[in-house]
Motif scaffolding. Structure first.
Motif, short mmCIF file in Angstrom:
data_model
loop_
_atom_site.label_atom_id
_atom_site.label_comp_id
_atom_site.label_asym_id
_atom_site.label_seq_id
_atom_site.Cartn_x
_atom_site.Cartn_y
_atom_site.Cartn_z
N ARG A 167 0.95 -1.08 0.08
CA ARG A 167 0.10 -0.05 0.03
C ARG A 167 0.93 1.11 0.05
O ARG A 167 1.87 1.37 0.97
N PRO A 168 0.45 2.07 -0.81
CA PRO A 168 1.36 3.50 -0.84
C PRO A 168 1.56 4.05 0.50
O PRO A 168 0.42 4.20 1.05
N ALA A 169 2.64 4.63 0.86
CA ALA A 169 2.43 5.58 2.23
C ALA A 169 1.56 6.43 2.13
O ALA A 169 0.98 6.77 3.26
N GLY A 170 1.31 7.23 1.21
CA GLY A 170 0.56 8.37 1.35
C GLY A 170 -0.96 8.26 0.86
O GLY A 170 -1.76 9.11 1.06
N LEU A 171 -1.36 7.00 0.68
CA LEU A 171 -2.84 6.47 0.59
C LEU A 171 -3.43 6.56 1.93
O LEU A 171 -3.18 5.67 2.63
N THR A 172 -4.53 7.40 1.97
CA THR A 172 -5.42 7.47 3.09
C THR A 172 -6.66 7.07 2.68
O THR A 172 -7.14 7.33 1.48
N SER A 173 -7.75 7.16 3.76
CA SER A 173 -9.14 7.28 3.41
C SER A 173 -9.51 8.36 2.90
O SER A 173 -10.92 8.21 2.21
N THR A 174 -8.83 9.42 3.00
CA THR A 174 -9.36 10.53 2.30
C THR A 174 -8.64 11.05 0.98
O THR A 174 -8.99 12.03 0.33
N SER A 175 -7.75 10.25 0.40
CA SER A 175 -7.33 10.16 -0.73
C SER A 175 -8.19 10.31 -2.00
O SER A 175 -8.95 9.54 -2.02
N ARG A 176 -7.71 11.16 -2.98
CA ARG A 176 -8.40 11.35 -4.14
C ARG A 176 -8.59 9.78 -4.92
O ARG A 176 -7.24 9.21 -5.04
N CYS A 177 -9.69 9.43 -5.43
CA CYS A 177 -9.62 8.31 -6.30
C CYS A 177 -10.13 8.62 -7.66
O CYS A 177 -11.31 8.94 -7.71
N ASP A 178 -9.29 8.32 -8.45
CA ASP A 178 -9.69 8.91 -9.97
C ASP A 178 -9.98 7.36 -10.86
O ASP A 178 -9.08 6.49 -10.76
N GLU A 179 -11.31 7.29 -11.30
CA GLU A 179 -11.62 6.13 -11.88
C GLU A 179 -11.68 6.27 -13.23
O GLU A 179 -11.85 7.16 -14.08
N VAL A 180 -10.76 5.29 -13.78
CA VAL A 180 -10.62 4.86 -15.53
C VAL A 180 -11.07 3.62 -15.85
O VAL A 180 -10.69 2.66 -15.56
N ASP A 181 -12.10 3.78 -16.59
CA ASP A 181 -12.67 2.59 -17.10
C ASP A 181 -13.11 1.55 -16.09
O ASP A 181 -12.89 0.19 -15.96
#
Length: 155
Positions: free
Chosen positions: A85-99
């Motif tokens: 899991r990336p260190a900077g990924l949190t529950s409030t991180s932006r999620c960009d959906e692609v296909d």
């Protein structure tokens, strides 16, 4: 379209060093991509992802394939399946959906790094800045990456 997320100093240093390696700075072009070691459901999902990888990504031909890695072109677009899991990924991180695939994105000086969100394992795709727009690679990889079981939707 994407934004950088804050992270701990050690994670940032690790990310920058990884980006430099992939961009060819301080590394021999064509150097092998470090192989992840997934286990359990992540390993099962990674095997399914690897079996579905396309021969070309963003118009670039595949240049290498490992057990859980693949690359296309030079400078290479790379995929590593089963990464931590990336260190900077949190529950409030932006999620960009692609296909239909959710991605956490990080922009560095010469490279973008995208890591899946909401899957049973993490799939990482790095795209050198010369391949623009970077998200085009994600479009070509979406069908393969969607083989990693989804556990939650992109929020």
């Amino acid at each position: 379209m994407f934004r950088t997320h804050p992270r701990a100093a050690t994670a940032l240093l690790s990310s920058v060093l990884w980006a430099l390696l992939l961009s060819g700075c301080g590394a021999v072009s064509g150097a092998p991509v470090p192989e992840p070691s997934p286990s359990g459901s992540a390993a099962v999902g990674c095997r399914a992802v690897m079996a579905r990888l396309p021969g070309t990504v963003d118009g670039l031909s595949r240049t290498a394939t490992g057990t859980f890695t693949a690359s296309w072109g030079d400078p290479a677009v790379t995929l590593r399946c089963g990464v931590p899991r990336p260190a900077g990924l949190t529950s409030t991180s932006r999620c960009d959906e692609v296909d239909g695939v959710g991605w956490y994105s990080e922009e560095f000086t010469e490279i973008w790094r995208f890591t899946t969100i909401g899957r049973s394992g993490y799939v990482e795709v790095t795209v050198p800045a010369v391949h623009s727009p970077a998200a085009d690679a994600l479009v070509d990889l979406a069908a393969a990456v969607s083989a990693m079981p989804e556990v939650s939707a992109c929020r």
